[in-house]
Design an enzyme around this catalytic site. Structure first.
Site, PDB file in Angstrom:
ATOM      1  N   PRO A   1      -6.162  -7.489  13.503  1.00  0.00           N
ATOM      2  CA  PRO A   1      -6.278  -5.998  13.637  1.00  0.00           C
ATOM      3  C   PRO A   1      -5.248  -5.283  12.548  1.00  0.00           C
ATOM      4  CG  PRO A   1      -4.485  -7.045  15.107  1.00  0.00           C
ATOM      5  CD  PRO A   1      -5.008  -8.250  14.493  1.00  0.00           C
TER       6      PRO A   1
ATOM      7  N   ASP B   1      -0.851  -6.495   9.739  1.00  0.00           N
ATOM      8  CA  ASP B   1      -1.411  -7.005  10.829  1.00  0.00           C
ATOM      9  C   ASP B   1      -0.574  -6.204  12.003  1.00  0.00           C
ATOM     10  OD1 ASP B   1      -1.673  -8.592  13.115  1.00  0.00           O
ATOM     11  OD2 ASP B   1      -1.682 -10.280  12.101  1.00  0.00           O
ATOM     12  N   HIS B   2      -1.318  -5.441  12.936  1.00  0.00           N
ATOM     13  CA  HIS B   2      -0.913  -4.550  14.078  1.00  0.00           C
ATOM     14  C   HIS B   2      -0.142  -5.219  15.079  1.00  0.00           C
ATOM     15  CE1 HIS B   2       0.208  -0.880  15.587  1.00  0.00           C
ATOM     16  NE2 HIS B   2      -1.046  -0.326  15.527  1.00  0.00           N
ATOM     17  N   ARG B   3      -0.407  -6.816  15.228  1.00  0.00           N
ATOM     18  CA  ARG B   3       0.135  -7.708  15.919  1.00  0.00           C
ATOM     19  C   ARG B   3       1.507  -7.891  15.579  1.00  0.00           C
ATOM     20  NH1 ARG B   3      -3.987 -12.336  15.707  1.00  0.00           N
ATOM     21  NH2 ARG B   3      -3.676 -11.775  13.426  1.00  0.00           N
TER      22      ARG B   3
ATOM     23  N   ILE C   1       3.276  -5.623  13.134  1.00  0.00           N
ATOM     24  CA  ILE C   1       4.012  -4.455  12.508  1.00  0.00           C
ATOM     25  C   ILE C   1       3.494  -3.298  13.251  1.00  0.00           C
ATOM     26  CG2 ILE C   1       4.320  -3.186  10.541  1.00  0.00           C
ATOM     27  CD1 ILE C   1       4.114  -5.950   9.093  1.00  0.00           C
TER      28      ILE C   1
END
Ligand code: CAO
Length: 415
Positions: free
Chosen positions: A209, A387-389, A391
């Site tokens: 993501p 990576d939104h998982r 950060i």
């Protein structure tokens, strides 16, 4: 004399075989590629230590190889030049004719068909494999009937014109991408690197993501200093010219020390992250063969001049196709700089398993308001995909703010 070829020490524990580039019976020259292996983000071809004929292939695609695993047995046809003293990197040894080879696969198991009387180099065979072309159907136009790249190209166009191009399920091309090639079109092969990096980019794009944060930094003072430093040392060959990219690397190192989460990878369990203690930054390099990402290692204590020197060397190696796997592994962060070419901003794709990638675009002079009047300042646009998982958005902006401050006032890099 038979010669056993072993996996050389390329600085990683294990690599995966992605392609076997020769077949039993092939006559190969010294330095011809035998197999392609992949480790982390890089692909490397293992060259033959001698000129010879392929007698046995002891591995198959998908195998994980460690150092000193037996790869192949070659019959040496260049015995005068070969001696134990030539045993560079210890990646091949003499063997008696009575070989003690275990795990030798027969051709059927290895999914390799032995084609009698086909004369083609490993490169031609590789291209044919990519295009799913059966070389036995071609008549070679080279010396002694050798099949050339041009022969394969002509045949592939001919086949395409007959709407007869085969693609298996692993092909990079979807059926609707190539159906029919007519006289107004030209069929161009992707290079090996483009095929592999293309698949990686696709996987990363689909599975991570991504969020991309855009920002700008005022690099007027940085550029003034850099130009002054370089012009002062113009005639001093012992002083390394310092590049803009080296300041970016140095600033990112500072930012990663401040925000260690940006120097981490997602654990395969997906429920924890692994913070990297070393800071190793990959640099995307545009080469004729495709995009390569050599990695600058252990950057915490390196100064800008040292970083510039290392970038220069790695970029030269990349452009001359001389990178080893050890030059390309263990990255913890990547920078993709397109600023020397142009652009105002882009969304770089994360280089998994890393958490982020910094994209750098072209710095231009912009009018900056300072309450009383506009001043011309050199403004560098940059973007951080993360990576939104791993950060969150707020941290993403904190990181880019901090990076912008470092680039705008390089004195902060001293402390
Ligand atoms: N803005 C304005 N000018 C820039 C700049 C920037 N961000 N970055 C570099 N330049 C200018 C500099 O003026 C420099 O000249 P001087 O140092 O003599 O003044 C010139 O461009 C060349 O810079 P350089 O020699 O330091 O090379 P580079 O940093 O531009 O590029 C490298 C090095 C390896 C990054 C580049 O060759 C490359 O391959 N870039 C492409 C990477 C890529 O394809 N990424 C896409 C990935 S898609 O996700």
């Amino acid at each position: 004399m038979n010669v056993e070829v072993f996996m050389p020490d390329i600085g990683v524990e294990s690599v995966e075989i992605i392609e076997i580039l020769v077949q039993i019976g092939d006559e190969i020259k010294k330095e011809d590629s035998l197999i392609s292996v992949e480790s982390h983000k890089s692909v490397l071809e293992i060259p033959s230590p001698i000129s010879g004929i392929v007698k046995k292939i002891c591995i198959k695609v998908g195998d994980k190889l460690s150092v000193n695993t037996l790869i192949m047995v070659l019959k040496n046809i260049d015995q005068n030049k070969y001696s134990k003293k030539n045993n560079i990197n210890n990646h091949y040894v003499n063997s008696s004719d009575q070989l003690n080879v275990t795990n030798v696969l027969d051709d059927k198991d290895n999914n390799i068909s032995v084609i009698e009387d086909i004369y083609a180099s490993p490169k031609v065979r590789r291209i044919a494999r990519l295009l799913k072309i059966n070389l036995s159907k071609l008549t070679g136009s080279g010396p002694k009937g050798r099949i050339t790249c041009e022969d394969v190209k002509k045949y592939s166009i001919q086949v395409s014109n007959n709407s007869y191009l085969h693609h298996n399920k692993n092909s990079n091309f979807k059926n609707d991408h190539i159906t029919h090639i007519n006289d107004d079109e030209e069929h161009q092969l992707l290079t090996n690197i483009q095929c592999i990096s293309g698949n990686r980019l696709l996987n990363n794009w689909k599975n991570i993501p991504h969020v991309t944060q855009f920002d700008e930094a005022d690099i007027t003072d940085l550029e003034d200093f850099r130009k002054l430093y370089n012009s002062r040392n113009l005639n001093n060959k012992s002083v390394q010219k310092i590049s803009m990219l080296s300041f970016l690397v140095k600033s990112v190192v500072h930012a990663l020390l401040q925000y260690p989460r940006f120097n981490s990878i997602l654990h395969s369990s997906k429920n924890s992250i692994v913070l990297k203690k070393n800071i190793n930054i990959g640099i995307a390099v545009d080469t004729k063969e495709g995009l390569l990402v050599p990695v600058l290692k252990n950057l915490k204590d390196k100064n800008i001049s040292e970083i510039s020197y290392e970038i220069f060397n790695l970029v030269q190696k990349a452009k001359n196709n001389q990178l080893n796997i050890s030059d390309m592994n263990n990255g913890s962060f990547t920078i993709s700089s397109l600023g020397g070419i142009g652009g105002t901003g882009f969304t770089p794709i994360i280089n998994a398993p890393e958490a982020c990638i910094l994209g750098v675009s072209k710095a231009t002079i912009k009018p900056i308001w300072n309450i009383k009047k506009f001043y011309p300042r050199l403004i560098l646009p940059f973007s951080l995909s993360y990576d939104h998982r791993i950060i969150d958005g707020a941290d993403g902006v904190r990181f880019t703010n901090f990076l912008g401050q470092l680039l705008s006032d390089i004195r902060t890099l001293l402390v």
